[in-house]
Motif scaffolding. Structure first.
Motif, PDB file in Angstrom:
ATOM      1  N   LEU A 208     -14.965   2.068   4.420  1.00 38.12           N
ATOM      2  CA  LEU A 208     -14.721   1.063   3.387  1.00 38.12           C
ATOM      3  C   LEU A 208     -14.677   1.661   1.982  1.00 38.12           C
ATOM      4  N   ASP A 209     -15.080   2.916   1.859  1.00 31.34           N
ATOM      5  CA  ASP A 209     -14.967   3.563   0.551  1.00 31.34           C
ATOM      6  C   ASP A 209     -13.558   4.043   0.288  1.00 31.34           C
ATOM      7  N   ASN A 210     -12.789   4.190   1.345  1.00 30.08           N
ATOM      8  CA  ASN A 210     -11.455   4.746   1.191  1.00 30.08           C
ATOM      9  C   ASN A 210     -10.408   3.805   1.765  1.00 30.08           C
ATOM     10  N   THR A 211     -10.351   2.598   1.270  1.00 31.15           N
ATOM     11  CA  THR A 211      -9.359   1.665   1.789  1.00 31.15           C
ATOM     12  C   THR A 211      -8.059   1.769   1.003  1.00 31.15           C
ATOM     13  N   ASN A 212      -6.977   1.415   1.698  1.00 31.48           N
ATOM     14  CA  ASN A 212      -5.655   1.315   1.069  1.00 31.48           C
ATOM     15  C   ASN A 212      -5.234   2.573   0.327  1.00 31.48           C
ATOM     16  N   ILE A 213      -5.578   3.725   0.901  1.00 33.95           N
ATOM     17  CA  ILE A 213      -5.109   4.969   0.293  1.00 33.95           C
ATOM     18  C   ILE A 213      -3.635   5.146   0.661  1.00 33.95           C
ATOM     19  N   PRO A 214      -2.791   5.453  -0.333  1.00 31.78           N
ATOM     20  CA  PRO A 214      -1.366   5.598  -0.017  1.00 31.78           C
ATOM     21  C   PRO A 214      -1.081   6.907   0.696  1.00 31.78           C
TER      22      PRO A 214
ATOM     23  N   LYS B  19     -10.246  -3.882 -13.782  1.00 30.30           N
ATOM     24  CA  LYS B  19      -9.647  -2.626 -14.203  1.00 30.30           C
ATOM     25  C   LYS B  19      -8.554  -2.234 -13.224  1.00 30.30           C
ATOM     26  N   GLN B  20      -7.548  -1.583 -13.758  1.00 29.21           N
ATOM     27  CA  GLN B  20      -6.551  -0.996 -12.866  1.00 29.21           C
ATOM     28  C   GLN B  20      -6.961   0.418 -12.569  1.00 29.21           C
ATOM     29  N   VAL B  21      -7.136   0.699 -11.302  1.00 30.34           N
ATOM     30  CA  VAL B  21      -7.586   2.014 -10.908  1.00 30.34           C
ATOM     31  C   VAL B  21      -6.458   2.704 -10.138  1.00 30.34           C
ATOM     32  N   VAL B  22      -6.240   3.969 -10.401  1.00 29.08           N
ATOM     33  CA  VAL B  22      -5.283   4.724  -9.613  1.00 29.08           C
ATOM     34  C   VAL B  22      -5.985   5.229  -8.368  1.00 29.08           C
ATOM     35  N   VAL B  23      -5.420   4.894  -7.217  1.00 33.14           N
ATOM     36  CA  VAL B  23      -6.031   5.361  -5.974  1.00 33.14           C
ATOM     37  C   VAL B  23      -5.435   6.717  -5.628  1.00 33.14           C
ATOM     38  N   ASN B  24      -6.254   7.657  -5.386  1.00 37.94           N
ATOM     39  CA  ASN B  24      -5.772   9.002  -5.112  1.00 37.94           C
ATOM     40  C   ASN B  24      -5.385   9.185  -3.657  1.00 37.94           C
ATOM     41  N   THR B  25      -4.302   9.881  -3.473  1.00 33.51           N
ATOM     42  CA  THR B  25      -3.971  10.226  -2.104  1.00 33.51           C
ATOM     43  C   THR B  25      -4.854  11.390  -1.678  1.00 33.51           C
ATOM     44  N   THR B  26      -4.996  11.514  -0.389  1.00 31.98           N
ATOM     45  CA  THR B  26      -5.829  12.609   0.101  1.00 31.98           C
ATOM     46  C   THR B  26      -5.197  13.218   1.360  1.00 31.98           C
ATOM     47  N   ALA B  27      -5.311  14.503   1.478  1.00 32.84           N
ATOM     48  CA  ALA B  27      -4.734  15.202   2.620  1.00 32.84           C
ATOM     49  C   ALA B  27      -5.413  14.778   3.914  1.00 32.84           C
ATOM     50  N   GLU B  28      -6.567  14.182   3.795  1.00 33.70           N
ATOM     51  CA  GLU B  28      -7.290  13.769   4.990  1.00 33.70           C
ATOM     52  C   GLU B  28      -6.589  12.586   5.685  1.00 33.70           C
TER      53      GLU B  28
ATOM     54  N   THR C 237       1.843   7.069  -5.090  1.00 34.09           N
ATOM     55  CA  THR C 237       0.660   6.642  -5.825  1.00 34.09           C
ATOM     56  C   THR C 237       0.550   5.140  -5.720  1.00 34.09           C
ATOM     57  N   ALA C 238      -0.661   4.686  -5.946  1.00 32.68           N
ATOM     58  CA  ALA C 238      -0.840   3.250  -5.937  1.00 32.68           C
ATOM     59  C   ALA C 238      -1.940   2.913  -6.931  1.00 32.68           C
ATOM     60  N   THR C 239      -1.826   1.758  -7.482  1.00 32.63           N
ATOM     61  CA  THR C 239      -2.904   1.300  -8.346  1.00 32.63           C
ATOM     62  C   THR C 239      -3.528   0.100  -7.692  1.00 32.63           C
ATOM     63  N   GLU C 240      -4.789  -0.103  -8.056  1.00 31.55           N
ATOM     64  CA  GLU C 240      -5.500  -1.196  -7.426  1.00 31.55           C
ATOM     65  C   GLU C 240      -6.296  -1.916  -8.495  1.00 31.55           C
TER      66      GLU C 240
ATOM     67  N   PRO D  59      -2.945  11.659   5.709  1.00 27.53           N
ATOM     68  CA  PRO D  59      -1.582  11.962   5.255  1.00 27.53           C
ATOM     69  C   PRO D  59      -0.686  10.729   5.164  1.00 27.53           C
ATOM     70  N   LEU D  60      -0.920   9.757   6.029  1.00 26.50           N
ATOM     71  CA  LEU D  60      -0.113   8.535   5.927  1.00 26.50           C
ATOM     72  C   LEU D  60      -0.943   7.377   5.386  1.00 26.50           C
ATOM     73  N   GLY D  61      -2.052   7.716   4.740  1.00 28.41           N
ATOM     74  CA  GLY D  61      -2.844   6.691   4.092  1.00 28.41           C
ATOM     75  C   GLY D  61      -3.809   5.979   5.027  1.00 28.41           C
ATOM     76  N   THR D  62      -4.478   4.985   4.448  1.00 26.81           N
ATOM     77  CA  THR D  62      -5.408   4.178   5.244  1.00 26.81           C
ATOM     78  C   THR D  62      -5.076   2.710   5.059  1.00 26.81           C
ATOM     79  N   ASP D  63      -5.626   1.921   5.967  1.00 29.88           N
ATOM     80  CA  ASP D  63      -5.356   0.487   5.856  1.00 29.88           C
ATOM     81  C   ASP D  63      -6.477  -0.209   5.101  1.00 29.88           C
ATOM     82  N   SER D  64      -6.504  -1.503   5.131  1.00 29.32           N
ATOM     83  CA  SER D  64      -7.426  -2.269   4.295  1.00 29.32           C
ATOM     84  C   SER D  64      -8.878  -2.070   4.710  1.00 29.32           C
ATOM     85  N   LEU D  65      -9.115  -1.527   5.887  1.00 28.39           N
ATOM     86  CA  LEU D  65     -10.481  -1.256   6.305  1.00 28.39           C
ATOM     87  C   LEU D  65     -10.759   0.241   6.296  1.00 28.39           C
ATOM     88  N   GLY D  66      -9.843   1.018   5.719  1.00 33.34           N
ATOM     89  CA  GLY D  66     -10.054   2.452   5.594  1.00 33.34           C
ATOM     90  C   GLY D  66      -9.759   3.224   6.861  1.00 33.34           C
TER      91      GLY D  66
END
Lengths: 339, 443
Positions: free
Chosen positions: A50-56, A81-90, A61-64, A92-99
């Protein structure tokens, strides 16, 4: 049963057709991924973070919008606040709403789709060919009765029929231990069982067998009047002998072609059922699309990645179907558009 | 003489149209197509009986019904004393071993997905004869015997030529050592040179293995070459049957004569011969002619007592009558051709149709009768027109059905010797017809 001539035709058509090669390549990759998903997937597809949800996915890039409470001048304030969500190599195709890792989920989703596609088609073929050949070979009232029943089945929209049957039977499924996980080859953190959605398989087979029955009946009708069938009967061959030795082998080509196309149709049907929440599958392309639908405006990848997987599988299988059709029977017209 | 191996007695096979579910529900009367209509003959042990006839005369249906591939509508077939249609279980099994069929089409008679070996051993597999290795050995021997080579055993039918395929079909028929083989046009799909080879093979095997053949063909020269006796079929009936040489040298039935006439001959004297083909088409077996089924085309149609017109004239009159009875003459169209929209100039109508229908000159009395009929037709009264002609020109051939008498070379024609009951029926009809005052056309 497959004559050298057939093999030759298959080969020559394959060497001529780029699309056929493409289809085989796509299906081979999907099959490989489905078989070895526990080894290939970077994460447990069901593991939530849940710490890493909706990673693109990488490269996007995505903002949240984040809502936090802050102490400002001794007062608690709600801050948006608008936060930029960072992509991570962990992921590669992102995560869903539950991480959960989208790549892993898509890899495991291939298993459900292919299982339902293959088993569903296999049952539909057995059912449809049995009925169709019986109707075509015996003709008369047996033919009338069986084929009118088949027509009635055809009259229902397949999705509606499928939903009705699932409603009737519930969502039974079978959990088979995953041999890769059980034997310790794959990481123990992966899901330990493969879910075989029994009801869904039965339902897609029942919805699709009619197509096989119709094609098999037509083939049996024409094979029945061949002189080698008369010859076999004059030698004393029983109906069973004639059907198994002559009618069935000589009816198989168009059925095979139809089967490849129907696998694609059944994969789509399974996805539709999962999308609508009727299949009970928690790890399937259709289910993931349904999950991602509400985030489509902000996190498009959650639905898009499994969607692309469906497109790839269906296109790949259809290309193989075209190849088989061209190679085995240049005379047959497309049976596509089924269901 | 010993008992015949096969005895066919009054065999009938009708197909029914108008027999779909809807027809059954609406109670429509099913319409019979008489493919085989009361056929009787015998096949003696060791002989070849040839069956000839035009396409559609029921030869192949006869073969299939005889082999119980189709259920007969009536009649019986006896094989070596056993009634074929009553056999079941082991007896039927034995019949299926002792009698085999070889089919016409070299392409559809062999399963394209089986190898030559699988095809030839199929009857052995069905009857569970021998082990797999023994069957294969047998197939190899048979391939050699029919003039192919044993190493072709694993080839598929499409790798063989038409003649070779027919040899494989014959090997399959021989595989289980039958006594009787029905050959359903076995060479008609082959080139002439290949035909001769296959025919010789059939003859050699017959001598070697004491086989009995029923040989079906439409090619007379082929039948003459291989048969001991010949049966001539027309419209589902046997019209003449006898020893091959007698049939070819002195045919009795007008149909047989016409059939033999129509064959082109390789003889310089024959160069200018006008080949007399049989006139008209084979009538539909759905509605065969009454009496003798060949009467609609017969060049020797019998005239009623009291009538004596040239044969060609009588033929033309009869054909004209048939056209009227069948409604084949379009009266409206004729009026249009005459160019009389008001339909007043009846004489022009009569002249026009008279000229169209007759090439031969008509004797005066007949001229008058024909014109009377056409006048009725011009008035739109088809019934009267037909009745006028029927009264004067009704032939015994349409009233009395000929039959095959007993004997070595019988034929079903009223011109020749007929069984007593047929003769009696004809005499009765002629007496009746004479009494009705033929010869004076009514005005």
């Amino acid at each position: 049963m497959i004559s050298p001539r057939t093999l030759r035709n298959l080969r020559s058509e394959l060497s001529r057709s780029l699309l056929a090669k493409l289809g085989i390549a796509i299906l081979a990759v999907i099959l490989f991924i489905a078989l070895f998903a526990p080894l290939l997937a970077p994460h447990d597809p069901t593991e939530q973070d849940l710490d890493n949800t909706n990673i693109p996915p990488l490269g996007f890039t995505a903002t949240e919008n984040q809502t936090t409470s802050e102490m400002v001048d001794g007062e608690v304030k709600i801050v948006e606040k608008q936060v930029v969500v960072n992509t991570t190599a962990e992921h590669p195709l992102g995560t869903d709403s539950l991480g959960r890792d989208v790549l892993s989920r898509t890899m495991f989703g291939a298993r459900t789709s292919l299982l339902v596609g293959l088993f569903g088609t296999a049952i539909a073929v057995v059912l449809g060919v049995t009925v169709g050949i019986t109707a075509g070979y015996y003709g008369g009232r047996i033919d009338d009765a069986l084929m009118r029943f088949a027509d009635v089945m055809l009259a229902f929209p397949s999705l509606v029929l499928a939903i009705a049957l699932i409603g009737l039977w519930g969502q039974a499924s079978l959990r088979l231990p995953d041999p890769l996980v059980a034997s310790g080859i794959a990481s123990q953190t992966m899901p330990e069982s493969i879910v075989l959605p029994g009801t869904v398989i039965a339902v897609v087979a029942l919805v699709n067998w009619v197509w096989f029955a119709r094609v098999a009946r037509g083939e049996a009708l024409s094979v029945r009047d061949q002189e080698y069938v008369k010859a076999a009967r004059s030698m004393g061959g029983s109906d069973l002998h004639v059907i198994l030795k002559h009618v069935l082998p000589n009816s198989l080509t168009p059925i095979l072609v139809l089967a490849t196309i129907q696998i694609a149709a059944i994969i789509l049907l399974e996805s539709s059922l999962s999308f609508l929440g009727f299949s009970g599958a928690q790890l399937s392309w259709g289910f993931d699309i349904a999950q991602g639908r509400q985030y489509l405006s902000s996190s498009w990848w959650i639905a898009t990645v499994p969607g692309l997987a469906i497109v790839a599988a269906v296109v790949g299988i259809n290309l193989i179907g075209d190849w088989l059709r061209d190679a085995l029977d240049p005379g047959i017209e497309g049976q596509g558009g089924a269901s | 003489m010993t008992d015949p191996l096969v005895r066919v007695d009054g065999l009938e096979k009708y197909y029914y149209e108008n027999d779909t579910l809807l027809d059954r529900l609406t109670g429509a009367e099913p319409e019979a197509v008489r493919a085989v209509d009361g056929v009787s003959f015998e096949v003696r042990e060791g002989e070849t009986l040839g069956v000839v006839g035009e396409s559609g005369c029921g030869k192949s249906t006869l073969a299939e019904t005889l082999m119980r591939l189709r259920e007969p509508t009536g009649g019986s077939v006896t094989f070596d004393g056993d009634p074929v249609y009553d056999l079941s279980g082991d007896d039927l099994d034995a019949f299926r071993r002792r009698a085999q069929v070889m089919f016409q089409d070299p392409f559809s008679s062999l399963d394209p997905r089986m190898t030559a070996g699988e095809i030839i051993t199929e009857p052995l597999a069905i009857h569970d004869v021998g082990t797999v290795a023994e069957r294969r050995e047998r197939a190899e021997t048979l391939l050699e015997e029919v003039g192919l080579s044993a190493d072709q055993i694993d080839r598929y039918p499409h790798e063989f030529s038409g003649g070779q395929r027919q040899r494989i079909g014959f090997a399959r028929a021989l595989a289980i050592d039958p006594e009787f083989i029905v050959l359903d046009e076995p060479v008609s799909a082959l080139d002439v040179s290949v035909q001769a080879q296959v025919l010789n093979l059939l003859a050699d095997m017959q001598a070697e293995r004491d086989l009995t053949y029923l040989f079906i063909a439409h090619d007379l020269s082929v039948v003459r070459h291989i048969s001991d006796r010949v049966a001539v079929m027309y419209l589902g009936e046997v019209v003449e049957i006898g020893p091959t040489e007698e049939i070819f040298e002195s045919p009795q039935h007008p149909y047989t004569k016409a059939l033999l006439e129509s064959v082109p001959r390789a003889d310089t004297d024959e160069r200018d011969r006008v080949v007399e083909t049989i006139r008209g088409d084979v009538p539909s077996p759905r509605n065969p002619p009454s009496g003798c089924s060949f009467r609609t085309r017969c060049p020797e149609l019998i005239q009623p007592p009291g009538l004596d017109v040239p044969q060609a004239t009588f033929r033309e009159i009869s054909d004209f009558r048939t056209r009227i009875e069948n409604g084949d003459i379009d009266v409206d169209l004729r009026w249009e051709q005459v160019g009389d929209a008001n339909r007043e100039d009846r004489a022009a109508f009569v002249d026009s149709l008279r000229e169209e229908a007759f090439d031969e000159p008509l004797p005066d009395a007949d001229e008058e009768t024909v014109r009377e009929a056409i006048r009725a037709l011009a008035d739109g009264d088809r019934e009267t027109a037909a009745a006028t002609l029927r009264e004067r020109y009704r032939s015994p051939c349409e009233a009395v059905e000929p039959a095959l008498p007993a004997g070595d070379h019988p034929d079903a024609c009223l011109l020749n010797e007929q069984p007593d009951d047929v003769e009696a029926a004809r005499e009765e009809w002629e007496a009746e017809h004479d009494a009705s005052g033929v010869g004076t056309p009514s005005q």
